[in-house]
Write an enzyme that holds these catalytic residues in place. Structure first.
Site, PDB file in Angstrom:
ATOM      1  N   HIS A   1       0.867  -1.195   0.000  1.00  0.00           N
ATOM      2  CA  HIS A   1       0.000   0.000   0.000  1.00  0.00           C
ATOM      3  C   HIS A   1       0.897   1.237   0.000  1.00  0.00           C
ATOM      4  O   HIS A   1       1.431   1.633   1.030  1.00  0.00           O
ATOM      5  CB  HIS A   1      -0.899  -0.014   1.246  1.00  0.00           C
TER       6      HIS A   1
ATOM      7  N   HIS B   1       1.586   5.323  -1.615  1.00  0.00           N
ATOM      8  CA  HIS B   1       1.206   6.529  -2.376  1.00  0.00           C
ATOM      9  C   HIS B   1       2.471   7.141  -2.961  1.00  0.00           C
ATOM     10  O   HIS B   1       3.371   7.526  -2.211  1.00  0.00           O
ATOM     11  CB  HIS B   1       0.518   7.551  -1.466  1.00  0.00           C
TER      12      HIS B   1
ATOM     13  N   LYS C   1      -9.100  -0.210  -6.000  1.00  0.00           N
ATOM     14  CA  LYS C   1      -9.109   0.355  -4.643  1.00  0.00           C
ATOM     15  C   LYS C   1     -10.384   1.157  -4.414  1.00  0.00           C
ATOM     16  O   LYS C   1     -10.668   2.108  -5.134  1.00  0.00           O
ATOM     17  CB  LYS C   1      -7.887   1.272  -4.460  1.00  0.00           C
TER      18      LYS C   1
ATOM     19  N   HIS D   1     -10.498   1.087   1.621  1.00  0.00           N
ATOM     20  CA  HIS D   1     -10.280   2.002   2.746  1.00  0.00           C
ATOM     21  C   HIS D   1     -11.532   1.914   3.602  1.00  0.00           C
ATOM     22  O   HIS D   1     -12.541   2.541   3.298  1.00  0.00           O
ATOM     23  CB  HIS D   1     -10.057   3.433   2.243  1.00  0.00           C
TER      24      HIS D   1
ATOM     25  N   HIS E   1      -4.833  -0.905   5.754  1.00  0.00           N
ATOM     26  CA  HIS E   1      -4.341  -0.186   6.945  1.00  0.00           C
ATOM     27  C   HIS E   1      -5.250  -0.326   8.160  1.00  0.00           C
ATOM     28  O   HIS E   1      -5.813   0.653   8.643  1.00  0.00           O
ATOM     29  CB  HIS E   1      -4.070   1.291   6.633  1.00  0.00           C
TER      30      HIS E   1
ATOM     31  N   ASP F   1       1.258   2.511   3.576  1.00  0.00           N
ATOM     32  CA  ASP F   1       0.435   3.705   3.418  1.00  0.00           C
ATOM     33  C   ASP F   1       1.299   4.962   3.493  1.00  0.00           C
ATOM     34  O   ASP F   1       0.833   6.015   3.912  1.00  0.00           O
ATOM     35  CB  ASP F   1      -0.700   3.761   4.455  1.00  0.00           C
TER      36      ASP F   1
HETATM   37  O1  DOR Z   1      -3.488   9.327   5.883  1.00  0.00           O
HETATM   38  C1  DOR Z   1      -3.822   9.019   4.749  1.00  0.00           C
HETATM   39  N1  DOR Z   1      -3.262   9.593   3.676  1.00  0.00           N
HETATM   40  N2  DOR Z   1      -4.781   8.114   4.579  1.00  0.00           N
HETATM   41  C2  DOR Z   1      -5.291   7.832   3.369  1.00  0.00           C
HETATM   42  O2  DOR Z   1      -6.166   7.013   3.294  1.00  0.00           O
HETATM   43  C3  DOR Z   1      -4.839   8.552   2.182  1.00  0.00           C
HETATM   44  C4  DOR Z   1      -3.503   9.082   2.372  1.00  0.00           C
HETATM   45  C5  DOR Z   1      -3.112  10.102   1.331  1.00  0.00           C
HETATM   46  O3  DOR Z   1      -3.349   9.861   0.151  1.00  0.00           O
HETATM   47  O4  DOR Z   1      -2.553  11.127   1.701  1.00  0.00           O
HETATM   48 ZN    ZN Z   2      -3.468   4.958   1.587  1.00  0.00          ZN
END
Ligand code: DOR
Ligand code: ZN
Length: 342
Positions: free
Chosen positions: A15, A17, A99, A136, A170, A242
């Protein structure tokens, strides 16, 4: 004698980003330099919700990974919307999973799902095509209760679509760990920070914006349950960082963005944690084997990553080539006993 080095086989972040543009260039190397692959989240603006945008995003990721592009496999996801069977079938060869974000619960989820019931045809198509669903799992209720309130929805999905592989992303609560064991088709990811911190660390003293994420860190007994399951080698619990970078000004200004940027410390900090508890041998399962078995991943690059028992101090921040984009990592300024061998 203490362990001086540890080699991990094909570590995967389930997971991640990576964002886009300058931020992508800054953060991608932190993951691509020490992982065999990662599941890439699609919550860009606009979201990655077509084969075309998925393929072009994958190219931008490859470019940002530079020399590591051949050794790091981006496992691409589509942002959940109502897709036709044909669309999903066409995307299938390039797609790892879809997702699902409920509408408005976190960063860039404005295009998220408003009614899970009305998406049945898409779930059916995913089930038929063998495309996993990543979720999520939060409602828009009281912040500490959002995950717990969502658990019946996971249970309903697991029962209604028994051949659909569903990942509870998460997880942060003891209750979620318990649900995990009730259904064969449910698995879960857990982040580094949720194994380490509780709400007290975020807001119990001076507010710590760099520890603020969604779902919010919970109670000590929740953290204990997550950690217990990870350290025991729960076969359906996978590392999903995450890691969610936001520019420093978006974290430290008024209206703090949710997300912890953990990618630069992920494996070393986990090694420290598992070693502290005397179960370093369980790390391989958590960072790779459980995920590869659950998802039957056969084409992960054959990459070995070695950690050395050599201390280093986590930088206070990282700045991009533009000299402007700055992110603050998890554990900034802390000295860690393990490092990734370059
Ligand atoms: O804290 C988070 N940041 N939780 C999420 O689900 C998305 C993520 C983000 O994309 O910044
Ligand atoms: Zn995330």
């Amino acid at each position: 004698m203490t362990t001086q080095s540890l080699t991990l086989d094909r570590p995967l972040d389930m997971h991640l980003h990576l964002r886009d543009g300058e931020m992508l260039s800054l953060v991608a190397p932190h993951s691509a330099s020490c992982l065999a692959g990662a599941v890439i989240m699609p919550n860009l603006v606009p979201p990655v919700d077509s084969l075309e945008s998925l393929l072009s995003y994958r190219e931008r990721i490859r470019a940002a990974c530079g020399a590591d592009a051949e050794r790091f496999q981006p496992l691409m996801t589509l942002f959940f919307r109502e897709y036709s069977h044909e669309e999903l079938a066409a995307a299938r060869p390039h797609l790892f999973a879809v997702k699902l974000y409920p509408h408005g619960v976190t960063t860039n989820s404005e295009a998220g799902v408003r009614s899970i019931e009305s998406a049945a045809a898409t779930f059916q198509a995913m089930e038929e095509l063998g495309i996993p669903l990543l979720v999520h799992g939060e409602t828009s209720g009281f912040v500490m209760d959002r995950e717990r309130e969502f658990l019946p929805i996971y249970e309903r999905l697991a029962r209604q679509y028994p051949r659909l592989k569903i990942t509870m992303e998460h997880i942060t609560t003891k209750a979620a760990v318990e649900v995990l064991d009730k259904y064969e088709n449910l698995a879960a990811t857990v982040t580094l920070q949720h194994l380490l911190i509780t709400l007290d660390d975020v807001a119990g003293g001076l507010l710590q914006p760099h520890l603020f994420c969604k779902p919010i860190a919970k109670r000590p007994e929740d953290r204990e349950a997550l950690l217990g399951a990870a350290l025991a080698g729960h076969p359906k619990l996978m590392m999903g960082s995450d890691s969610a970078p936001h520019p420093r000004h978006a974290k430290e200004g008024c209206g703090c963005a949710a997300g912890v940027y953990s990618a630069p410390v992920l494996l070393p900090r986990l090694a420290e944690l598992f070693e502290e508890h005397g179960v370093l041998e369980k790390l391989q399962g958590f960072v790779s084997d459980h995920a590869r078995a659950w998802h039957d991943l056969r084409n992960v690059p054959a990459r070995q990553v070695t950690l050395l028992k050599e201390s280093w101090t986590v930088p206070m921040n990282y700045t991009g080539a533009d000299g402007v984009t700055t992110v603050v990592p998890f554990e900034a300024g802390r000295t860690l006993p393990w490092r990734v061998r370059p």
